[in-house]
Write an enzyme that holds these catalytic residues in place. Structure first.
Site, PDB file in Angstrom:
ATOM      1  CD  GLU A   7      -0.509  -5.382   5.794  1.00 24.04           C
ATOM      2  OE1 GLU A   7      -0.427  -4.308   5.949  1.00 24.04           O
ATOM      3  OE2 GLU A   7      -0.304  -6.138   4.746  1.00 24.04           O
ATOM      4  CG  HIS A  42      -3.063  -3.643   3.602  1.00 27.11           C
ATOM      5  ND1 HIS A  42      -2.067  -2.991   4.199  1.00 27.11           N
ATOM      6  CD2 HIS A  42      -3.843  -2.828   2.709  1.00 27.11           C
ATOM      7  CE1 HIS A  42      -2.341  -1.693   4.072  1.00 27.11           C
ATOM      8  NE2 HIS A  42      -3.311  -1.486   3.013  1.00 27.11           N
ATOM      9  CB  CYS A  68      -1.009  -0.052   1.271  1.00 30.24           C
ATOM     10  SG  CYS A  68      -2.308   1.081   1.074  1.00 30.24           S
TER      11      CYS A  68
END
Length: 227
Positions: free
Chosen positions: A196, A194, A85
């Site tokens: 994560e 994302h 991002c």
């Protein structure tokens, strides 16, 4: 393996990135934006957020942070670097990746569980996937539209450097539904979604994102065996 996670003023997902690094069986090493060295890490993650408040352009100020000087040198030398991002925006501003990220064509902030197709699987960050595999990873951005001139887009396509592509609709107006790209060597990868936030089945849409981080371990083992 020791994986550096950079924190800029305004970073939001650095702790999430460190958690993902740890979940993959590697050691997260905190790196501050004012550091002038990478502390001997084996790879680096640039996390999401709003570095320096996203003033000027997203990532434009972070590109000049002291930590970026050794990072750019190391990336050009082959160090695996993942930009997520805002980290993707920083990598583009630092010219480690081509193109730029602009405001979503809807002019709205997008937050959704996004379907993706993995297209490049020979990078340190994606070798745990199969080409054409469909995954779901959270997406949250206001300036996530990936743009580049036609010549650059054609080059990315011809060289197989589109890493992931949006499926089921384009959430931000990115040209050719591109959600992530790599440099020619493949060690530097940037993507807007994302991973994560998708490392287990308890939080988020599943664990598809974890393989971006475990792929790094696989790449290191493969390199060690070949050596």
């Amino acid at each position: 393996m020791r994986v550096g996670v950079v924190t800029f003023p305004g970073s939001l997902d650095d702790r999430d990135a460190a958690r993902a690094v740890r979940a993959a069986g590697t050691e997260p090493v905190p790196l501050w934006h004012g550091d002038d060295d990478l502390r001997g890490v084996d790879a680096v993650v640039l996390p999401g957020g709003f570095s320096y408040g996203d003033y000027l352009r997203c990532g434009a100020i972070a590109r000049f942070a002291p930590v970026m000087e050794p990072l750019v040198r190391a990336a050009e030398g082959g160090l695996p670097v993942l930009g997520i991002c805002n980290g993707f925006q920083v990598l583009c501003e630092a010219h480690l990746l081509p193109g730029a990220l602009i405001r979503n064509d809807s002019r709205l902030f997008v937050c959704t569980d996004q379907r993706l197709r993995v297209e490049r699987v020979d990078t340190p960050w994606t070798n745990g996937f199969t080409a054409g595999e469909e995954i779901v990873v959270p997406l949250k951005n206001g300036e996530g539209g990936y743009v580049a001139d036609e010549r650059t887009l054609d080059q990315l396509e011809d060289e197989g450097r589109v890493v992931v592509r949006y499926l089921g609709g384009n959430p931000n107006g990115s040209y050719r539904d591109i959600a992530g790209v790599s440099n020619a060597r493949g060690n530097v990868v940037g993507l807007m979604p994302h991973p994560e936030h998708a490392i287990d089945d308890v939080f988020g849409p599943g664990a598809d994102g974890l393989r971006f981080f475990t792929s790094l371990v696989g790449a290191a083992l493969e390199q060690a065996v070949s050596a």
